[in-house]
Scaffold this motif. Structure first.
Motif, mmCIF file in Angstrom:
data_model
loop_
_atom_site.group_PDB
_atom_site.id
_atom_site.type_symbol
_atom_site.label_atom_id
_atom_site.label_comp_id
_atom_site.label_asym_id
_atom_site.label_seq_id
_atom_site.Cartn_x
_atom_site.Cartn_y
_atom_site.Cartn_z
ATOM 1 N N ALA A 134 0.939 -1.424 -0.097
ATOM 2 C CA ALA A 134 0.041 0.457 -0.293
ATOM 3 C C ALA A 134 0.950 1.089 -0.154
ATOM 4 O O ALA A 134 2.088 0.816 0.158
ATOM 5 C CB ALA A 134 -0.232 0.215 1.130
ATOM 6 N N GLY A 290 -7.812 -3.167 0.893
ATOM 7 C CA GLY A 290 -7.494 -1.928 2.334
ATOM 8 C C GLY A 290 -6.877 -2.164 3.011
ATOM 9 O O GLY A 290 -7.414 -0.903 4.220
ATOM 10 N N ASP A 293 -4.502 0.418 3.963
ATOM 11 C CA ASP A 293 -4.973 1.046 4.436
ATOM 12 C C ASP A 293 -5.212 1.840 5.502
ATOM 13 O O ASP A 293 -5.224 2.296 6.582
ATOM 14 C CB ASP A 293 -6.107 1.770 3.389
#
Length: 343
Positions: A134, A290, A293
């Protein structure tokens, strides 16, 4: 004749004791199609990637040699291979990657699997299109970001498996390590009442992370003490430290219908819990799109503090591995490879 550009790395040439590792020069890895090259700023250690060096786990997690130690990292993209669109040169990134010899294990953690050349090194190459990488947001230091991937993703997997609700009482065995340093804040934020095991010297540390109660596992039988404090039993026990055969006693502290969650191998024998009204589950690290994140956002807002106990330069990378394996570790150990330009 072309010039070979080299880098420093912590290297194993064969299975053996961790003391046989060396910091030495290797050719800088170059990215192929779909890969990125990263200049590593910081890397952190996890138990499995150090213990695997002795060969005891070679059936599950084989190595090829020379093997560069390390999985978690933060750094800056320095080169991209053909077809890479997700990242560009100059991007600050963080994440993790398994060695290519462990591709089958990596596929169990995330898809596409996150593979890398080893992060206790000045440069590493990663598959670009995986949930194991990420962008590192501004304001999150490289050292803090490097503590998040394996520990954080494991803690998230535990929290999801537990389906914990506000007011639940959860006992965490082995709360002072890397996974505990993320799990306790996650549970505390979810308003879970955490009972953590820790020695007296770590009492304040785990309370700062979110533990409401602390049990000195060296002074009392943990299961008996949990039942003394919570006669109806706790909603769950999360095991971050004990081998599987040590969990039968811990299960006696769980209320009927509760959960026993484990991350330690060898896993507990399901037959040992036959007839008991509880769910027993071994949870593995899971990287979903995700997730990194999410962890970065929680680190930025202060709900996931940087639980770093020791820092070593890359030149002392062997000492970092030896001391991590043989000494008590609180939180995470960071190997600083290059200075973080953002501080």
């Amino acid at each position: 004749m072309p010039v070979t550009i080299t880098m420093r790395a912590v290297v194993a040439d064969d299975y053996g004791p961790v003391e046989r590792l060396e910091v030495r020069s290797l050719p800088v890895p170059r990215p192929g199609p779909g890969q990125i090259q990263v200049r590593v700023r910081a890397s952190t250690l996890n138990p499995a990637e150090v213990r695997v060096l002795d060969g005891s786990m070679r059936d599950l997690a084989p190595l090829s040699f020379p093997h560069v130690v390390g999985r978690d990292f933060a750094g800056v993209v320095t080169e991209t291979g053909d077809g890479v669109r997700r990242f560009a040169v100059g991007d600050e990134v963080f994440g993790f990657g398994f060695p290519e010899s462990m591709a089958n294990l990596a596929a169990m953690v995330g898809s596409p699997p996150s593979l890398a050349t080893g992060t206790l090194a000045e440069y590493a190459v990663f598959e670009a299109d995986t949930p194991g990488l990420a962008l590192r947001p501004a304001g999150l230091t490289a050292e803090h970001a490097a503590t998040l991937p394996t520990a954080g993703l494991t803690a998230l997997a535990l929290a999801r498996a537990g389906e914990f609700q506000p007011g639940d009482v959860v006992a965490v065995i082995g709360a002072t390590g890397g996974v505990g340093s993320v799990l306790l804040p996650l549970l505390s934020t979810a308003k879970v009442h955490v009972v953590a095991t820790a020695s007296p010297v770590d009492d304040g540390y785990v309370r700062d992370l979110g533990a409401a109660e602390v049990i000195d596992h060296r002074a009392v039988d943990v299961a008996d003490e949990i039942v003394r404090r919570h006669p109806d039993g706790v909603d769950a026990v999360v095991n971050l430290a004990l081998p599987g055969d040590g969990l039968v006693g811990a299960a006696t502290a769980i209320r009927p219908g509760g959960r026993l969650l484990n991350i330690v191998f060898p896993v507990p024998d399901a037959a040992a819990f036959r007839g008991k009204d509880l769910t027993v589950q071994t949870v593995i690290t899971s990287a979903q799109p995700g997730d990194l994140d999410l962890l970065a956002a929680q680190a930025l807002d202060g709900s996931l503090p940087a639980a770093i106990s020791r820092r070593y330069p890359l030149a002392d990378g062997v000492r970092a591995c030896v001391e991590f394996l043989n000494e008590h570790t609180r939180g995470k150990v960071v190997v600083v490879v290059a200075e973080d330009e953002e501080g």
